[in-house]
Motif scaffolding. Structure first.
Motif, mmCIF file in Angstrom:
data_model
loop_
_atom_site.group_PDB
_atom_site.id
_atom_site.type_symbol
_atom_site.label_atom_id
_atom_site.label_comp_id
_atom_site.label_asym_id
_atom_site.label_seq_id
_atom_site.Cartn_x
_atom_site.Cartn_y
_atom_site.Cartn_z
ATOM 1 N N PHE A 173 0.632 -1.142 0.008
ATOM 2 C CA PHE A 173 0.096 0.095 -0.055
ATOM 3 C C PHE A 173 0.783 1.290 0.092
ATOM 4 O O PHE A 173 0.550 2.293 -0.702
ATOM 5 C CB PHE A 173 -0.915 0.134 1.226
ATOM 6 C CG PHE A 173 -2.046 -0.999 1.169
ATOM 7 C CD1 PHE A 173 -2.493 -1.734 0.041
ATOM 8 C CD2 PHE A 173 -2.683 -1.389 2.232
ATOM 9 C CE1 PHE A 173 -3.268 -2.611 0.055
ATOM 10 C CE2 PHE A 173 -3.620 -2.388 2.387
ATOM 11 C CZ PHE A 173 -3.927 -3.002 1.114
ATOM 12 N N GLU A 174 1.990 1.236 0.867
ATOM 13 C CA GLU A 174 2.867 2.436 0.730
ATOM 14 C C GLU A 174 3.579 2.816 -0.571
ATOM 15 O O GLU A 174 3.498 3.864 -0.984
ATOM 16 C CB GLU A 174 3.916 2.048 1.627
ATOM 17 C CG GLU A 174 4.977 3.209 1.631
ATOM 18 C CD GLU A 174 6.434 3.002 2.809
ATOM 19 O OE1 GLU A 174 7.073 3.800 2.825
ATOM 20 O OE2 GLU A 174 6.186 1.851 3.318
ATOM 21 N N GLU A 175 3.641 1.655 -1.370
ATOM 22 C CA GLU A 175 4.158 1.908 -2.657
ATOM 23 C C GLU A 175 3.020 2.495 -3.710
ATOM 24 O O GLU A 175 3.442 3.312 -4.441
ATOM 25 C CB GLU A 175 4.796 0.377 -3.172
ATOM 26 C CG GLU A 175 5.930 -0.199 -2.563
ATOM 27 C CD GLU A 175 6.215 -1.487 -3.353
ATOM 28 O OE1 GLU A 175 5.454 -2.019 -4.034
ATOM 29 O OE2 GLU A 175 7.288 -1.951 -2.749
ATOM 30 N N GLN A 195 3.611 4.129 6.605
ATOM 31 C CA GLN A 195 4.651 3.968 7.060
ATOM 32 C C GLN A 195 4.457 3.547 8.717
ATOM 33 O O GLN A 195 4.892 2.739 9.388
ATOM 34 C CB GLN A 195 5.993 5.083 7.214
ATOM 35 C CG GLN A 195 6.441 5.086 5.850
ATOM 36 C CD GLN A 195 7.140 6.399 5.269
ATOM 37 O OE1 GLN A 195 7.337 7.230 6.226
ATOM 38 N NE2 GLN A 195 7.902 6.482 4.115
ATOM 39 N N ILE A 196 3.544 4.359 9.367
ATOM 40 C CA ILE A 196 3.192 4.313 10.821
ATOM 41 C C ILE A 196 2.449 2.920 10.974
ATOM 42 O O ILE A 196 2.706 2.341 11.993
ATOM 43 C CB ILE A 196 2.240 5.570 11.229
ATOM 44 C CG1 ILE A 196 3.094 6.601 11.437
ATOM 45 C CG2 ILE A 196 1.590 4.941 12.450
ATOM 46 C CD1 ILE A 196 1.991 7.904 11.403
ATOM 47 N N TYR A 389 -9.034 3.353 -4.166
ATOM 48 C CA TYR A 389 -8.056 4.175 -3.743
ATOM 49 C C TYR A 389 -7.109 4.600 -4.875
ATOM 50 O O TYR A 389 -6.695 5.832 -5.223
ATOM 51 C CB TYR A 389 -7.168 3.612 -2.703
ATOM 52 C CG TYR A 389 -6.059 4.534 -2.138
ATOM 53 C CD1 TYR A 389 -6.085 5.882 -1.280
ATOM 54 C CD2 TYR A 389 -4.812 4.309 -2.722
ATOM 55 C CE1 TYR A 389 -5.102 6.763 -1.113
ATOM 56 C CE2 TYR A 389 -3.538 5.188 -2.350
ATOM 57 C CZ TYR A 389 -3.781 6.320 -1.821
ATOM 58 O OH TYR A 389 -2.604 7.227 -1.267
ATOM 59 N N ARG A 390 -6.836 3.850 -5.913
ATOM 60 C CA ARG A 390 -6.005 4.046 -6.911
ATOM 61 C C ARG A 390 -6.726 4.898 -7.852
ATOM 62 O O ARG A 390 -6.203 5.850 -8.356
ATOM 63 C CB ARG A 390 -5.816 2.874 -7.719
ATOM 64 C CG ARG A 390 -4.931 1.921 -7.102
ATOM 65 C CD ARG A 390 -4.582 0.552 -7.837
ATOM 66 N NE ARG A 390 -3.738 -0.401 -7.277
ATOM 67 C CZ ARG A 390 -2.476 -0.462 -7.602
ATOM 68 N NH1 ARG A 390 -2.000 0.539 -8.330
ATOM 69 N NH2 ARG A 390 -1.719 -1.207 -6.993
ATOM 70 N N THR A 398 -9.503 4.602 4.440
ATOM 71 C CA THR A 398 -10.182 3.511 4.227
ATOM 72 C C THR A 398 -9.664 2.125 4.005
ATOM 73 O O THR A 398 -10.028 0.913 4.321
ATOM 74 C CB THR A 398 -11.373 3.846 3.201
ATOM 75 O OG1 THR A 398 -12.079 5.229 3.514
ATOM 76 C CG2 THR A 398 -12.143 2.836 2.987
ATOM 77 N N LEU A 399 -8.657 2.208 3.232
ATOM 78 C CA LEU A 399 -7.774 1.188 2.697
ATOM 79 C C LEU A 399 -7.231 0.506 4.122
ATOM 80 O O LEU A 399 -7.201 -0.572 4.267
ATOM 81 C CB LEU A 399 -7.031 1.622 1.665
ATOM 82 C CG LEU A 399 -5.858 0.509 1.263
ATOM 83 C CD1 LEU A 399 -6.561 -0.590 0.488
ATOM 84 C CD2 LEU A 399 -4.877 1.067 0.053
#
Length: 437
Positions: A173-175, A195-196, A389-390, A398-399
């Motif tokens: 997801f971070e990517e 990251q958190i 999200y994309r 939400t993701l």
């Protein structure tokens, strides 16, 4: 014939009494798994752990020695009292017509009154059967402890794997968030939030890995191994629903629970001790045979130096009625104690069995809920949230929330499976053996 059989071999009527005990002894010995399959370096699965525990657990070994000791009490109960040899030396020779009497020798054997040996032997045999059932109860308890610890260990390993998978998912997801931020379609806080979330998952992963250490120590403890000994990661939990009604469970418990069966045998032993106490008012009979060493007569007489042979019969006089009555009352009180303990034990076990059955059924319900509904829907929700999200249809929170729900439901599914297997293991301990799925 083995040394154990030679040591325990009775004669006559006693053979019928002890043959069942020989069968019990043989069944216990043959039930112990072979040592070749219990190499501590090759404990690959639950069956290996159970075999190793059966051979090395000190508590189970102590129960086995108690059973062996109880079996050895049976031939002692069957035996007659030791015969007696008597020698007398006449300090002053007794002069008789046929010569002086100088020494006398005698052998005597006491025979308990009819039924005393039988009652004593029956009590010892019943006590040995009770000890056998105590051993079985200890074995079932040990297997439950091993299985419970193993299932908990397996659950923690599965929790580690799920946490690792979710770390990989959130890193993905971070990517995605970085790609959207680079394309000016997303915001930098999305990257920070990812990251958190990764840091939170890594902390949870570290804590679960630390929890494996005391759980491994618990499993090793019941197997009587070093607490730091290596235990290979268990495979997936094999969940299989079991249909057991309350009536079937309670009937099985009353019939097969070894603790209750042990108390039944102890009650038989107590009844035989009552019968033995009642027979204390009957005398024991002692038969003897002796002869007197007689020297040659100084006068030429017929039968000079002939040794007299003497047959003797004696009985003890059971006149202390208060003592015998007290012994009878003591035996009766002991029998009442065992009977009441049996009633209380059955009530306690039935109550616990119903509690465990509720836990088993509740775990099955939870497994169905998570496996058939919540986990599949949560996975679908994660995929839908990522796609949305994309395209910018939902925000990053939400993701992340969808991912958290998936992790929570997967962990609850694994927890429910472990709970089900642990409750099943406890039910089988209470029921005295495996329950059919």
């Amino acid at each position: 014939m083995t040394s154990e059989e030679a040591h325990m071999k009775p004669t006559g009527k006693g053979l019928k009494m002890q043959c069942p005990l020989l069968g019990l002894f043989a069944s216990v010995v043959l039930a112990v798994p072979v040592a070749a399959s219990t190499d501590p370096n090759t404990l690959k699965d639950l069956d290996d752990c159970l075999r190793y525990a059966a051979l090395h657990n000190a508590g189970l070994q102590a129960r086995f020695e108690a059973f062996k000791a109880a079996v050895e009490a049976v031939p002692q109960a069957q035996a007659l009292p030791d015969p007696r040899f008597e020698y007398r030396y006449f300090i002053e020779h007794v002069e008789t017509r046929v010569g002086p009497q100088e020494h006398s020798f005698g052998f005597m054997q006491t025979f308990p009154w009819f039924g005393k040996i039988a009652a004593r032997t029956d009590a010892a045999a019943a006590a040995a059967k009770a000890a056998h059932k105590r051993y079985e109860a200890e074995r079932l308890k040990l297997f439950y402890e091993v299985r419970s610890a193993y299932y908990e260990y397996a659950y923690l390993h599965r929790a580690v794997r799920l946490a690792e998978q979710n770390v990989e998912l959130v890193e993905h997801f971070e990517e995605v968030a970085r790609a959207r931020f680079a394309a000016a379609a997303g915001s930098h806080p999305d990257v920070l939030q990812a990251q958190i979330e990764v840091d939170i998952l890594l902390d949870r992963l570290a804590r679960v890995r630390e929890m494996l250490k005391p759980q491994r120590a618990r499993l090793n403890r019941v197997m009587n191994r070093s607490s730091t000994a290596a235990v290979p990661p268990p495979g997936p939990l094999e969940y299989q629903p079991v249909a057991v009604s309350t009536e079937q469970l309670l009937a099985r418990l009353r019939m097969a629970n070894p603790q209750l069966t042990a108390l039944d045998h102890e009650l038989d032993a107590a009844r035989n001790r009552i019968a033995l106490a009642e027979k204390r008012t009957y005398p024991d009979v002692t038969l003897g045979l002796g002869w007197i060493d007689t020297g040659r007569s100084s006068m030429p007489v017929h039968d000079s130096g002939k040794d007299p042979v003497i047959a003797t019969l004696s009985v003890n006089l059971p006149i202390w009625a208060d003592s015998y009555n007290a012994g009878k009352r003591q035996a009766q009180a002991a029998a009442r104690q065992v009977r009441l303990e049996r009633i209380q034990q059955e009530n306690d076990l039935a109550t616990r069995a119903l509690e465990v059955l509720f836990g088993l059924e509740d775990a099955e319900r939870r497994v169905r809920l998570y496996r058939e509904s919540l986990v599949p829907k949560a996975r679908q929700m994660v995929q839908v949230a990522e796609d949305s999200y994309r395209t910018g249809a939902v925000d990053f929170s939400t993701l992340i929330e969808a991912q958290r729900s998936l992790l929570r439901f997967e962990l609850e599914d694994e927890r429910a499976q472990a709970d089900h297997l642990q409750r099943l293991a406890e039910l089988e301990m209470l029921a005295g053996g495996p329950l059919k799925p």
